[in-house]
Design a protein around this motif. Structure first.
Motif, PDB file in Angstrom:
ATOM      1  N   TRP A 328       4.318   4.200  11.968  1.00  0.00           N
ATOM      2  CA  TRP A 328       4.355   2.775  12.295  1.00  0.00           C
ATOM      3  C   TRP A 328       3.495   2.466  13.522  1.00  0.00           C
ATOM      4  O   TRP A 328       3.004   1.345  13.671  1.00  0.00           O
ATOM      5  N   ALA A 329       3.324   3.441  14.403  1.00  0.00           N
ATOM      6  CA  ALA A 329       2.567   3.202  15.642  1.00  0.00           C
ATOM      7  C   ALA A 329       1.112   2.883  15.358  1.00  0.00           C
ATOM      8  O   ALA A 329       0.484   2.100  16.086  1.00  0.00           O
ATOM      9  N   THR A 330       0.558   3.466  14.313  1.00  0.00           N
ATOM     10  CA  THR A 330      -0.862   3.269  14.021  1.00  0.00           C
ATOM     11  C   THR A 330      -1.108   2.473  12.761  1.00  0.00           C
ATOM     12  O   THR A 330      -2.224   2.019  12.525  1.00  0.00           O
ATOM     13  N   CYS A 331      -0.080   2.296  11.949  1.00  0.00           N
ATOM     14  CA  CYS A 331      -0.249   1.555  10.695  1.00  0.00           C
ATOM     15  C   CYS A 331       0.478   0.221  10.700  1.00  0.00           C
ATOM     16  O   CYS A 331       0.350  -0.562   9.758  1.00  0.00           O
ATOM     17  N   GLY A 332       1.270  -0.029  11.724  1.00  0.00           N
ATOM     18  CA  GLY A 332       2.097  -1.226  11.729  1.00  0.00           C
ATOM     19  C   GLY A 332       1.356  -2.498  12.034  1.00  0.00           C
ATOM     20  O   GLY A 332       1.866  -3.591  11.776  1.00  0.00           O
ATOM     21  N   ARG A 333       0.176  -2.400  12.601  1.00  0.00           N
ATOM     22  CA  ARG A 333      -0.580  -3.606  12.928  1.00  0.00           C
ATOM     23  C   ARG A 333      -1.307  -4.117  11.688  1.00  0.00           C
ATOM     24  O   ARG A 333      -2.478  -3.869  11.474  1.00  0.00           O
ATOM     25  N   ARG A 334      -0.589  -4.798  10.888  1.00  0.00           N
ATOM     26  CA  ARG A 334      -1.175  -5.321   9.670  1.00  0.00           C
ATOM     27  C   ARG A 334      -0.534  -6.661   9.345  1.00  0.00           C
ATOM     28  O   ARG A 334       0.536  -6.981   9.854  1.00  0.00           O
ATOM     29  N   GLN A 335      -1.149  -7.398   8.480  1.00  0.00           N
ATOM     30  CA  GLN A 335      -0.578  -8.666   8.036  1.00  0.00           C
ATOM     31  C   GLN A 335       0.182  -8.433   6.731  1.00  0.00           C
ATOM     32  O   GLN A 335       1.376  -8.651   6.647  1.00  0.00           O
ATOM     33  N   THR A 336      -0.509  -8.021   5.701  1.00  0.00           N
ATOM     34  CA  THR A 336       0.139  -7.669   4.441  1.00  0.00           C
ATOM     35  C   THR A 336      -0.640  -6.529   3.831  1.00  0.00           C
ATOM     36  O   THR A 336      -1.719  -6.155   4.301  1.00  0.00           O
ATOM     37  N   ASN A 337      -0.107  -5.939   2.782  1.00  0.00           N
ATOM     38  CA  ASN A 337      -0.838  -4.893   2.077  1.00  0.00           C
ATOM     39  C   ASN A 337      -2.136  -5.419   1.487  1.00  0.00           C
ATOM     40  O   ASN A 337      -3.088  -4.684   1.280  1.00  0.00           O
ATOM     41  N   GLN A 338      -2.159  -6.722   1.192  1.00  0.00           N
ATOM     42  CA  GLN A 338      -3.370  -7.292   0.608  1.00  0.00           C
ATOM     43  C   GLN A 338      -4.407  -7.645   1.667  1.00  0.00           C
ATOM     44  O   GLN A 338      -5.578  -7.796   1.376  1.00  0.00           O
ATOM     45  N   ASN A 339      -3.973  -7.775   2.923  1.00  0.00           N
ATOM     46  CA  ASN A 339      -4.891  -8.169   3.989  1.00  0.00           C
ATOM     47  C   ASN A 339      -4.667  -7.238   5.173  1.00  0.00           C
ATOM     48  O   ASN A 339      -4.167  -7.628   6.207  1.00  0.00           O
ATOM     49  N   ARG A 340      -5.038  -5.997   4.993  1.00  0.00           N
ATOM     50  CA  ARG A 340      -4.776  -4.982   5.998  1.00  0.00           C
ATOM     51  C   ARG A 340      -5.860  -4.980   7.064  1.00  0.00           C
ATOM     52  O   ARG A 340      -7.041  -5.079   6.785  1.00  0.00           O
ATOM     53  N   ILE A 341      -5.415  -4.851   8.304  1.00  0.00           N
ATOM     54  CA  ILE A 341      -6.330  -4.779   9.440  1.00  0.00           C
ATOM     55  C   ILE A 341      -6.431  -3.337   9.875  1.00  0.00           C
ATOM     56  O   ILE A 341      -5.442  -2.709  10.223  1.00  0.00           O
ATOM     57  N   SER A 342      -7.624  -2.783   9.866  1.00  0.00           N
ATOM     58  CA  SER A 342      -7.808  -1.390  10.282  1.00  0.00           C
ATOM     59  C   SER A 342      -8.161  -1.348  11.754  1.00  0.00           C
ATOM     60  O   SER A 342      -9.188  -1.859  12.172  1.00  0.00           O
ATOM     61  N   LEU A 343      -7.267  -0.740  12.529  1.00  0.00           N
ATOM     62  CA  LEU A 343      -7.508  -0.619  13.963  1.00  0.00           C
ATOM     63  C   LEU A 343      -7.618   0.834  14.380  1.00  0.00           C
ATOM     64  O   LEU A 343      -7.652   1.148  15.553  1.00  0.00           O
ATOM     65  N   VAL A 359      11.084  -1.949   5.165  1.00  0.00           N
ATOM     66  CA  VAL A 359      11.702  -2.287   6.446  1.00  0.00           C
ATOM     67  C   VAL A 359      11.254  -3.656   6.954  1.00  0.00           C
ATOM     68  O   VAL A 359      11.580  -4.042   8.075  1.00  0.00           O
ATOM     69  N   ALA A 360      10.477  -4.364   6.147  1.00  0.00           N
ATOM     70  CA  ALA A 360       9.916  -5.642   6.604  1.00  0.00           C
ATOM     71  C   ALA A 360      11.009  -6.632   7.001  1.00  0.00           C
ATOM     72  O   ALA A 360      10.851  -7.405   7.952  1.00  0.00           O
ATOM     73  N   GLU A 367       7.873  -4.596  16.344  1.00  0.00           N
ATOM     74  CA  GLU A 367       8.998  -3.677  16.534  1.00  0.00           C
ATOM     75  C   GLU A 367       8.719  -2.335  15.868  1.00  0.00           C
ATOM     76  O   GLU A 367       9.023  -1.280  16.430  1.00  0.00           O
ATOM     77  N   ARG A 368       8.134  -2.369  14.676  1.00  0.00           N
ATOM     78  CA  ARG A 368       7.793  -1.110  14.002  1.00  0.00           C
ATOM     79  C   ARG A 368       6.800  -0.309  14.836  1.00  0.00           C
ATOM     80  O   ARG A 368       6.928   0.904  14.977  1.00  0.00           O
ATOM     81  N   GLU A 369       5.808  -1.012  15.386  1.00  0.00           N
ATOM     82  CA  GLU A 369       4.832  -0.304  16.218  1.00  0.00           C
ATOM     83  C   GLU A 369       5.506   0.305  17.445  1.00  0.00           C
ATOM     84  O   GLU A 369       5.219   1.451  17.820  1.00  0.00           O
ATOM     85  N   HIS A 370       6.411  -0.435  18.073  1.00  0.00           N
ATOM     86  CA  HIS A 370       7.119   0.052  19.260  1.00  0.00           C
ATOM     87  C   HIS A 370       7.938   1.301  18.942  1.00  0.00           C
ATOM     88  O   HIS A 370       7.841   2.321  19.647  1.00  0.00           O
TER      89      HIS A 370
END
Length: 423
Positions: A328-343, A359-360, A367-370
């Motif tokens: 979750w720390a590296t994959c949690g920064r996203r909007q949806t599975n259809q509009n994923r932001i790669s950071l 867990v949405a 919170e997931r990232e934390h």
């Protein structure tokens, strides 16, 4: 036959990742990098593998299998594990001048720039710890193309580190055959580059002949040592002497002058205290600097922090779940599975764990990232505990900005008396 008389290409039966001309298959099988070979003398089956510590081993779990109540219980256990725990992380981004020109080379793309920033900071930390010098054996775990060892060598060629006649060894450990290696380009006198194609799990450093012959002090390094590979590397570097010598290092602290007087001890590093090794044939371990990543690939069997977890009422079940949650720390920064932001700064090397939306409704993306970062930190605190129990002062620090890579944690360690002199 294809046009032009050439044979059609078929998948290599030893490795489906590449193909070979059908009429040259027999010849290829004799030289394919994946053919069966005699094991090298330093290959010892599972020598660095962990012990299950009497606990039942589990398969990696999927978060899809957990109910909301189970996830809430895991989050509460994670919070409780940090009660009274001192495991601070320092923000310390350093650099080394040897990479200055490359960092400002406009021909380097974004990906190359990010790798250079990380390599520069790792070298800066090695220098700050007093580990960057000649008369040492640098062991790069998970070496890949060997770029980190390359820059260590380049740094030691500069005027800040004039040649002193002392030898320098750079040992590159990588289990896979690697293309475009850079270590083959170095032919300097007094510098020994050696690549060991072996899984860290099976590497006995005390049986590597050229390491035993020089007996130089050891420094462990690694850039993005994936998951359980970090735990295997710690055992490989720190437990070989215990295994071979029958004693638990470190036992005796020696000044440089004392170590230099020891027979067959090899040259001692300048101006530092060192921890003497045992009769394993290895020099003392001066320290390590390893960039961590991919905690979702950790494994309870190999994890060096088992006792740390057990002391907090946690076992393999929680560990396996926390490994999955760490993504979750590296994959949690996203909007949806259809509009994923790669950071993620290391996409080309380390793919993230699979994600799902179960867990949405329980935790928001922040919170997931934390909690993902807390899972990673707890796993790393177990590694700190392991190192401290072996007489080392160990630290965790953010060595580059998260915009360079989200996997920006560096684990460092030095023998306790030595690190105290570094201030």
């Amino acid at each position: 036959m294809e046009e032009g008389g050439s044979s059609r290409r078929i998948v290599c039966p030893l490795d489906p990742k590449h193909t070979v001309s059908e009429d040259k298959l027999d010849k290829h099988l004799k030289k394919c990098n994946n053919r069966s070979r005699a094991k090298p003398v330093y290959y010892v089956e599972n020598i660095n593998a962990g012990v299950a510590d009497g606990q039942k081993m589990l398969q990696q779990v999927s978060l899809c299998d957990f109910s909301r109540m189970q996830l809430e219980s895991l989050v509460n256990k994670l919070k409780s594990a940090f009660t009274g725990l001192q495991c601070d992380v320092e923000d310390r981004v350093l650099s080394h001048p040897v990479l200055h020109e490359e960092l400002h080379n406009p021909k380097n793309g974004v990906s190359a720039y990010k790798h250079l920033k990380q390599q520069s900071s790792i070298l800066g930390h090695l220098e700050a710890m007093g580990l960057l010098g000649n008369g040492r054996c640098f062991v790069e775990f998970g070496a890949g193309r060997g770029k980190l060892s390359h820059w260590i060598h380049e740094a030691l060629k500069t005027q800040d580190y004039p040649q002193t006649g002392r030898d320098l060894q750079l040992v590159l450990v990588e289990r896979c055959s690697t293309r475009f290696k850079v270590d083959g380009k170095h032919q300097d006198v007094g510098v020994h580059f050696e690549r060991l194609q072996v899984d860290i799990q099976h590497l006995d450093l005390s049986k590597v002949t050229f390491i035993r012959q020089k007996n130089l002090p050891l420094v462990g390094v690694g850039k993005h040592l994936c998951g359980a590979a970090t735990d295997l590397a710690l055992r490989c570097l720190l437990e070989t002497a215990e295994r071979r010598g029958g004693t638990k290092p470190p036992q005796k602290n020696l000044r440089t002058s004392e170590l230099a007087a020891e027979p067959d001890s090899g040259p001692a590093p300048d101006g530092v205290d060192v921890v003497a090794g045992s009769d394993s044939g290895l020099g003392p371990v001066l320290g390590l600097a390893v960039a961590l990543c991919c905690h979702h690939r950790c494994d309870w069997l190999h994890y060096v922090g088992q006792q740390f977890f057990l002391q907090r009422g946690l076992g393999p079940e929680e560990f396996s779940a926390f490994c999955r949650m760490s993504s979750w720390a590296t994959c949690g920064r996203r909007q949806t599975n259809q509009n994923r932001i790669s950071l993620r700064g290391e996409d080309e090397e380390h793919e993230p764990a699979d994600e799902n939306d179960t867990v949405a409704g329980f935790l928001s993306a922040p919170e997931r990232e934390h909690f993902g970062r807390l899972c990673k930190l707890l796993i790393d605190c177990g590694r700190i505990h392991f190192l401290q129990n072996r007489g080392f002062d160990s630290k965790l620090m953010h060595y580059v900005d998260s915009q360079v890579t989200l996997e920006n944690m560096l684990l460092t360690a030095q023998p306790r008396t030595q690190s105290s002199h570094q201030g």
